[in-house]
Design a protein around this motif. Sequence first.
Motif, PDB file in Angstrom:
ATOM      1  N   ASP A  72       0.834  -1.208   0.000  1.00 40.20           N
ATOM      2  CA  ASP A  72       0.000   0.000   0.000  1.00 40.20           C
ATOM      3  C   ASP A  72       0.863   1.249   0.000  1.00 40.20           C
ATOM      4  O   ASP A  72       1.886   1.306   0.685  1.00 40.20           O
ATOM      5  CB  ASP A  72      -0.885   0.035   1.253  1.00 40.20           C
ATOM      6  CG  ASP A  72      -2.199  -0.674   1.053  1.00 40.20           C
ATOM      7  OD1 ASP A  72      -2.595  -0.881  -0.101  1.00 40.20           O
ATOM      8  OD2 ASP A  72      -2.816  -1.036   2.071  1.00 40.20           O
ATOM      9  N   LYS A  73       0.419   2.224  -0.748  1.00 40.83           N
ATOM     10  CA  LYS A  73       0.995   3.572  -0.729  1.00 40.83           C
ATOM     11  C   LYS A  73       2.519   3.573  -0.884  1.00 40.83           C
ATOM     12  O   LYS A  73       3.247   4.035  -0.014  1.00 40.83           O
ATOM     13  CB  LYS A  73       0.581   4.311   0.539  1.00 40.83           C
ATOM     14  CG  LYS A  73      -0.914   4.504   0.623  1.00 40.83           C
ATOM     15  CD  LYS A  73      -1.317   5.188   1.892  1.00 40.83           C
ATOM     16  CE  LYS A  73      -2.841   5.275   1.921  1.00 40.83           C
ATOM     17  NZ  LYS A  73      -3.400   5.176   3.224  1.00 40.83           N
ATOM     18  N   THR A 101      -2.337  -0.289  -9.084  1.00 39.60           N
ATOM     19  CA  THR A 101      -3.378   0.735  -9.188  1.00 39.60           C
ATOM     20  C   THR A 101      -2.926   1.989  -8.438  1.00 39.60           C
ATOM     21  O   THR A 101      -2.048   1.914  -7.577  1.00 39.60           O
ATOM     22  CB  THR A 101      -4.707   0.251  -8.568  1.00 39.60           C
ATOM     23  OG1 THR A 101      -4.479  -0.122  -7.211  1.00 39.60           O
ATOM     24  CG2 THR A 101      -5.280  -0.920  -9.337  1.00 39.60           C
ATOM     25  N   ASP A 102      -3.547   3.119  -8.772  1.00 40.90           N
ATOM     26  CA  ASP A 102      -3.295   4.342  -8.020  1.00 40.90           C
ATOM     27  C   ASP A 102      -3.855   4.161  -6.614  1.00 40.90           C
ATOM     28  O   ASP A 102      -4.936   3.604  -6.426  1.00 40.90           O
ATOM     29  CB  ASP A 102      -3.984   5.541  -8.685  1.00 40.90           C
ATOM     30  CG  ASP A 102      -3.264   5.997  -9.940  1.00 40.90           C
ATOM     31  OD1 ASP A 102      -2.035   5.808 -10.013  1.00 40.90           O
ATOM     32  OD2 ASP A 102      -3.933   6.540 -10.845  1.00 40.90           O
ATOM     33  N   SER A 103      -3.115   4.655  -5.642  1.00 43.77           N
ATOM     34  CA  SER A 103      -3.543   4.540  -4.260  1.00 43.77           C
ATOM     35  C   SER A 103      -4.673   5.534  -3.990  1.00 43.77           C
ATOM     36  O   SER A 103      -4.554   6.714  -4.308  1.00 43.77           O
ATOM     37  CB  SER A 103      -2.366   4.807  -3.330  1.00 43.77           C
ATOM     38  OG  SER A 103      -2.746   4.590  -1.998  1.00 43.77           O
ATOM     39  N   LYS A 104      -5.724   5.066  -3.386  1.00 47.28           N
ATOM     40  CA  LYS A 104      -6.855   5.947  -3.063  1.00 47.28           C
ATOM     41  C   LYS A 104      -6.468   6.775  -1.843  1.00 47.28           C
ATOM     42  O   LYS A 104      -6.031   6.244  -0.830  1.00 47.28           O
ATOM     43  CB  LYS A 104      -8.102   5.125  -2.759  1.00 47.28           C
ATOM     44  CG  LYS A 104      -8.598   4.367  -3.963  1.00 47.28           C
ATOM     45  CD  LYS A 104      -9.794   3.520  -3.615  1.00 47.28           C
ATOM     46  CE  LYS A 104     -10.190   2.711  -4.837  1.00 47.28           C
ATOM     47  NZ  LYS A 104     -11.181   1.698  -4.532  1.00 47.28           N
ATOM     48  N   GLY A 105      -6.629   8.058  -1.947  1.00 47.94           N
ATOM     49  CA  GLY A 105      -6.363   8.934  -0.815  1.00 47.94           C
ATOM     50  C   GLY A 105      -4.915   9.377  -0.702  1.00 47.94           C
ATOM     51  O   GLY A 105      -4.571  10.128   0.187  1.00 47.94           O
TER      52      GLY A 105
END
Length: 172
Positions: A123-124, A152-156
């Motif tokens: 993540d991130k 994928t693009d990280s949400k937030g």
Amino acid sequence: MKLGKREKLSVSLGVGFITLFVIVQLIIFPLLDKRDAMKRSIEAKWSGLKEIRMLKAEYEAYQKGAEGMKSYLERREKGFALFSFLEQAAGRAGVKDHIKYMKPSDSSGDGRLKESTVEMKLDKINLKQLVEYLYLIESPEKVVSIKRISITDSKGAAGYLDAVMQVLTIVE
């Protein structure tokens, strides 16, 4: 019954024609058919031989690859564990704190060699961290490869990525 010369000639020609017809039908045509069947059989055997040679070459290539795989497995340290290898690489790449989960799966395969996989999510992380981590884990010498990856693009978190990957190795 007396036949004239002309009738005798006609009967002789008829008997000769019938004899010739029987010889052609019962001897010559079957011989020609057998010859054609023999030619077709030879062509089929040659085609089969070519396929066998091709399969032999393919088998030898696989055999050579298996020998290479075996030599890599023999050179890999004893007690190699994919899970701990991935954790150590994550520490070196600086992404250990970004590991959301790591799920090892049962070894699959038949025969002496089996596949062992670990699915993990990061993540991130930024692109540089991901590339460095992938570089560290994709190792032909240790027989480790990426079977599947989803980025994928990280949400937030703008500019950061989330990656889910399935990492594979071969175990004995």
